[in-house]
Design a protein around this motif. Structure first.
Motif, PDB file in Angstrom:
ATOM      1  N   LYS A  16     -25.783  26.075  18.308  1.00 36.74           N
ATOM      2  CA  LYS A  16     -26.037  24.709  17.825  1.00 36.74           C
ATOM      3  C   LYS A  16     -24.750  23.901  17.630  1.00 36.74           C
ATOM      4  O   LYS A  16     -24.775  22.671  17.667  1.00 36.74           O
ATOM      5  CB  LYS A  16     -26.834  24.756  16.523  1.00 36.74           C
ATOM      6  CG  LYS A  16     -26.100  25.368  15.337  1.00 36.74           C
ATOM      7  CD  LYS A  16     -26.964  25.306  14.082  1.00 36.74           C
ATOM      8  CE  LYS A  16     -26.200  25.839  12.874  1.00 36.74           C
ATOM      9  NZ  LYS A  16     -27.018  25.759  11.643  1.00 36.74           N
ATOM     10  N   ASP A  17     -23.642  24.600  17.423  1.00 32.74           N
ATOM     11  CA  ASP A  17     -22.373  23.899  17.261  1.00 32.74           C
ATOM     12  C   ASP A  17     -21.593  23.789  18.567  1.00 32.74           C
ATOM     13  O   ASP A  17     -20.419  23.396  18.571  1.00 32.74           O
ATOM     14  CB  ASP A  17     -21.516  24.623  16.215  1.00 32.74           C
ATOM     15  CG  ASP A  17     -22.162  24.611  14.831  1.00 32.74           C
ATOM     16  OD1 ASP A  17     -22.762  23.588  14.488  1.00 32.74           O
ATOM     17  OD2 ASP A  17     -22.086  25.641  14.131  1.00 32.74           O
TER      18      ASP A  17
ATOM     19  N   LYS B 187     -39.299  12.084  17.430  1.00 30.71           N
ATOM     20  CA  LYS B 187     -38.292  13.108  17.177  1.00 30.71           C
ATOM     21  C   LYS B 187     -38.973  14.359  16.617  1.00 30.71           C
ATOM     22  O   LYS B 187     -39.996  14.267  15.943  1.00 30.71           O
ATOM     23  CB  LYS B 187     -37.264  12.598  16.170  1.00 30.71           C
ATOM     24  CG  LYS B 187     -36.459  11.400  16.627  1.00 30.71           C
ATOM     25  CD  LYS B 187     -35.538  10.930  15.508  1.00 30.71           C
ATOM     26  CE  LYS B 187     -34.743   9.702  15.925  1.00 30.71           C
ATOM     27  NZ  LYS B 187     -33.887   9.212  14.802  1.00 30.71           N
TER      28      LYS B 187
ATOM     29  N   VAL C 108     -32.930  22.995  13.184  1.00 33.20           N
ATOM     30  CA  VAL C 108     -32.767  23.332  11.762  1.00 33.20           C
ATOM     31  C   VAL C 108     -33.929  24.125  11.178  1.00 33.20           C
ATOM     32  O   VAL C 108     -33.846  24.573  10.034  1.00 33.20           O
ATOM     33  CB  VAL C 108     -32.575  22.042  10.920  1.00 33.20           C
ATOM     34  CG1 VAL C 108     -31.284  21.320  11.309  1.00 33.20           C
ATOM     35  CG2 VAL C 108     -33.781  21.111  11.067  1.00 33.20           C
TER      36      VAL C 108
ATOM     37  N   ALA D 118     -34.821  14.183   6.003  1.00 35.22           N
ATOM     38  CA  ALA D 118     -33.423  13.860   6.307  1.00 35.22           C
ATOM     39  C   ALA D 118     -32.973  14.318   7.699  1.00 35.22           C
ATOM     40  O   ALA D 118     -32.265  13.577   8.393  1.00 35.22           O
ATOM     41  CB  ALA D 118     -32.514  14.456   5.228  1.00 35.22           C
ATOM     42  N   PRO D 119     -33.365  15.514   8.159  1.00 36.31           N
ATOM     43  CA  PRO D 119     -32.880  15.954   9.481  1.00 36.31           C
ATOM     44  C   PRO D 119     -33.280  15.045  10.641  1.00 36.31           C
ATOM     45  O   PRO D 119     -32.611  15.056  11.679  1.00 36.31           O
ATOM     46  CB  PRO D 119     -33.523  17.343   9.636  1.00 36.31           C
ATOM     47  CG  PRO D 119     -33.711  17.832   8.241  1.00 36.31           C
ATOM     48  CD  PRO D 119     -34.071  16.603   7.463  1.00 36.31           C
TER      49      PRO D 119
ATOM     50  N   CYS E 271     -37.861  18.464  14.918  1.00 33.65           N
ATOM     51  CA  CYS E 271     -36.874  19.460  14.536  1.00 33.65           C
ATOM     52  C   CYS E 271     -37.362  20.795  15.071  1.00 33.65           C
ATOM     53  O   CYS E 271     -38.553  21.116  14.966  1.00 33.65           O
ATOM     54  CB  CYS E 271     -36.722  19.536  13.020  1.00 33.65           C
ATOM     55  SG  CYS E 271     -36.056  18.042  12.258  1.00 33.65           S
TER      56      CYS E 271
ATOM     57  N   GLY F 141     -32.826  12.071  10.871  1.00 35.34           N
ATOM     58  CA  GLY F 141     -31.766  11.080  11.045  1.00 35.34           C
ATOM     59  C   GLY F 141     -30.530  11.647  11.710  1.00 35.34           C
ATOM     60  O   GLY F 141     -29.554  10.921  11.922  1.00 35.34           O
ATOM     61  N   ARG F 142     -30.552  12.935  12.038  1.00 38.10           N
ATOM     62  CA  ARG F 142     -29.387  13.568  12.655  1.00 38.10           C
ATOM     63  C   ARG F 142     -29.590  13.730  14.161  1.00 38.10           C
ATOM     64  O   ARG F 142     -30.720  13.777  14.644  1.00 38.10           O
ATOM     65  CB  ARG F 142     -29.148  14.949  12.037  1.00 38.10           C
ATOM     66  CG  ARG F 142     -29.020  14.944  10.528  1.00 38.10           C
ATOM     67  CD  ARG F 142     -28.998  16.379  10.006  1.00 38.10           C
ATOM     68  NE  ARG F 142     -29.161  16.422   8.549  1.00 38.10           N
ATOM     69  CZ  ARG F 142     -29.525  17.502   7.880  1.00 38.10           C
ATOM     70  NH1 ARG F 142     -29.773  18.637   8.547  1.00 38.10           N
ATOM     71  NH2 ARG F 142     -29.654  17.467   6.565  1.00 38.10           N
ATOM     72  N   GLU F 143     -28.495  13.839  14.885  1.00 35.61           N
ATOM     73  CA  GLU F 143     -28.583  14.094  16.330  1.00 35.61           C
ATOM     74  C   GLU F 143     -28.953  15.540  16.606  1.00 35.61           C
ATOM     75  O   GLU F 143     -29.751  15.844  17.475  1.00 35.61           O
ATOM     76  CB  GLU F 143     -27.252  13.758  17.012  1.00 35.61           C
ATOM     77  CG  GLU F 143     -27.013  12.267  17.177  1.00 35.61           C
ATOM     78  CD  GLU F 143     -25.807  11.994  18.065  1.00 35.61           C
ATOM     79  OE1 GLU F 143     -25.367  12.920  18.782  1.00 35.61           O
ATOM     80  OE2 GLU F 143     -25.316  10.852  18.036  1.00 35.61           O
ATOM     81  N   MET F 144     -28.338  16.468  15.847  1.00 29.33           N
ATOM     82  CA  MET F 144     -28.583  17.894  16.044  1.00 29.33           C
ATOM     83  C   MET F 144     -29.705  18.318  15.084  1.00 29.33           C
ATOM     84  O   MET F 144     -29.504  18.377  13.873  1.00 29.33           O
ATOM     85  CB  MET F 144     -27.309  18.694  15.773  1.00 29.33           C
ATOM     86  CG  MET F 144     -27.219  20.013  16.547  1.00 29.33           C
ATOM     87  SD  MET F 144     -28.444  21.238  16.056  1.00 29.33           S
ATOM     88  CE  MET F 144     -27.914  21.534  14.368  1.00 29.33           C
ATOM     89  N   ARG F 145     -30.881  18.583  15.690  1.00 29.67           N
ATOM     90  CA  ARG F 145     -32.045  18.866  14.843  1.00 29.67           C
ATOM     91  C   ARG F 145     -32.602  20.281  15.057  1.00 29.67           C
ATOM     92  O   ARG F 145     -33.798  20.505  14.905  1.00 29.67           O
ATOM     93  CB  ARG F 145     -33.128  17.804  15.100  1.00 29.67           C
ATOM     94  CG  ARG F 145     -32.687  16.405  14.706  1.00 29.67           C
ATOM     95  CD  ARG F 145     -33.830  15.417  14.695  1.00 29.67           C
ATOM     96  NE  ARG F 145     -34.325  15.109  16.012  1.00 29.67           N
ATOM     97  CZ  ARG F 145     -33.781  14.203  16.836  1.00 29.67           C
ATOM     98  NH1 ARG F 145     -32.702  13.534  16.471  1.00 29.67           N
ATOM     99  NH2 ARG F 145     -34.312  13.966  18.021  1.00 29.67           N
TER     100      ARG F 145
END
Length: 513
Positions: A291-292, A282, A425, A416-417, A284, A419-423
């Motif tokens: 992004k949204d 993965k 950041v 932490a990011p 970032c 672990g998110r789907e949207m990376r």
């Protein structure tokens, strides 16, 4: 005339012919077109064509090219081709066979299988003109015959080149539609386009230029079968497939056996070796304008074709990783210093010390930055450098490659990011989930340099250490929202940067004129 003179003249004629075939004259030593009318009549059975001659056709065709040729795509190539061929209708005469000449509009009419509109290639017009010429009663006068022959020849030339270019190189040059696209992308040259005009068999040539890459074929199949991705409407999925088919046609794909590729839209890095991923992780990437997923491919608007990148978006580029820096210093960009660092320093006098950030003015270290009276211009008046340590935003290692955007791949303390789907950041650079594993693959497990990397990364604080790669490794930062995976499944990702919207907007603008 003596035999000697006859021999001399024959040799001169042969030399002249040889020079002409090399392009030193306006006409090539090809088969005479004096049988033009006879050949056309034999194929069409329309008696009007019996009176067609090269001498009668040339001024009509030349006048049409002079009045309308400049409006054609790739006009210079087309005009030069016919000037060099004495304004003969080379495509028409070389493909007189009904099956052969009709193959062209048949292929053009199927261009929607590639996500392209047949109107781009004037498929219907060519079909009509061919039917006119081969229809025994459609053309009744010699004037009509010359006009339709000229119009068909000119239209076929323009469409053949446009279709060939589109399938082999893509409709657009990505460097012209995206502001942050720095990957060299080959475009068709005059030799390629002339090769298309000189083809002797439409079907064989058109078959040869169909993209055969397995990813392309899979997306084509999904497009034609009406595949619908989860979370998208049928129209959105179809448009996503169309944009990614265009991306696959661009001549900018890795050709090396081993390379690193980051798909920004998938937030993933792969180290590819002989067509297989030997390491993936993965990542970032830079924060994106979409992004949204506020904007989608449902509707087309004229403004969609304008690329408006967000300041933190990761650029698309190709380069070579040549060095790593262990325990790096972060030279904080002015934009981040102004918008974030100075703001935090104003709120907390201990912020800079806690983050291990040194402040400089005119290149000199400020011993006591707590005494600085921060203001709106401080981000440009001072420079900021975060020293090596566990809080360094670049983590313990960064991977460097030449590029104009000053981006790189790096470690990060912010886990932490991942672990998110949207990376999307980061500030533009690419953060790595497994930087030590990445270094191991690049340098080789057990090598002296990799052992140093392990040692230095294990230390809490250390001086920055630069280590050159034993061999530069190509790296590609790309953006793909639709592809087929190793299991043959179609994968679709959100358009976090809105780059699908921009590309689709250009495609629609082209169709609508």
């Amino acid at each position: 005339m003596t035999n000697h003179n006859k021999t001399k003249l024959s040799r001169l004629a042969l030399i002249a012919c040889f020079l002409l075939t090399l392009g030193f004259g306006m006409q090539s030593c090809k088969k005479s077109r004096s049988e033009m009318g006879k050949d056309l009549y034999s194929k069409t059975k329309n008696k009007v064509y019996k009176d067609v001659t090269p001498e009668g056709f040339e001024p009509v065709f030349k006048a049409m090219l002079e009045s309308e040729g400049a409006k054609l795509p790739n006009a210079k190539i087309i005009l030069a081709h016919y000037a060099a061929n004495g304004y003969d209708p080379t495509l028409l005469l070389d493909h007189l066979s009904g099956d052969d000449i009709k193959a062209l509009p048949q292929y053009l009419n199927k261009s929607n299988e590639h996500g392209l509109d047949p109107t781009l290639f004037r498929a219907a017009k060519i079909d009509t003109l061919i039917n006119n010429i081969y229809g025994k009663k459609s053309i009744k006068t010699l004037e009509e015959a010359y006009h339709d022959m000229a119009e068909l020849e000119m239209t076929m030339a323009a469409s053949l080149i446009s279709y060939s270019n589109a399938l082999q190189f893509g409709v657009f040059n990505p460097r012209k539609i995206y502001q942050r696209y720095y990957t060299a992308t080959a475009r068709p040259d005059s030799a390629y386009m002339n090769n298309a005009l000189n083809t002797k068999d439409f079907k064989s040539y058109l078959d040869s230029i169909q993209p055969k890459d397995k990813h392309y074929v899979a997306l084509q199949k999904a497009l034609m079968e009406g595949f619908v991705a989860t979370g998208q409407t049928k129209e959105e999925t179809q448009r996503t497939l169309v944009t990614n088919l265009e991306r696959l046609r661009w001549k900018n794909k890795p050709t090396q056996d081993r390379y690193v590729i980051v798909n920004i839209a998938d937030f993933r890095l792969d180290v590819m070796n002989q067509g297989k991923s030997e390491l993936n992780m993965k990542v970032c990437v830079g924060e994106g304008r979409n992004k949204d997923a506020e904007n989608s491919l449902v509707e087309y608007d004229e403004s969609d074709k304008v690329d408006r990148p967000f300041s933190r978006e990761t650029p698309q580029l190709a380069s070579e990783i040549n060095m790593v820096q262990v325990n790096p210093i972060w030279n904080i960009p002015v934009s981040i210093a102004s918008k974030e660092i100075v703001v935090e320093a104003q709120k907390d006098p201990y912020y800079l010390a806690n983050k291990n950030i040194n402040v400089y003015k005119d290149g000199k270290l400020i011993d006591d930055p707590e005494t600085i009276e921060w203001n709106a211009n401080s981000g440009t008046e001072y420079s900021f450098k975060q020293q090596p340590g566990s809080d360094n935003s670049l983590g313990k290692i960064k991977f460097l490659f030449p590029n104009k955007s000053s981006v790189y791949l790096h470690d990060t303390p912010a886990q932490a990011p991942f672990g998110r789907e949207m990376r999307a950041v980061s500030h533009g650079c690419v953060r790595l989930e497994k930087p030590l594993e990445f270094a191991r693959v690049l340098f080789g497990d057990g090598t002296e340099k990799f052992q140093k990397i392990e040692q230095f990364m294990g230390e809490d604080k250390s001086q920055p250490t630069d280590l050159a790669l034993p061999k530069k490794v190509p790296v590609y930062l790309t953006y793909v929202t639709g592809w087929v995976d190793d299991a043959g499944q179609i994968q679709i990702r959100p358009d976090v940067y809105g780059l699908d919207i921009v590309l689709y907007g250009h495609l629609q603008k082209l169709i609508r004129g």
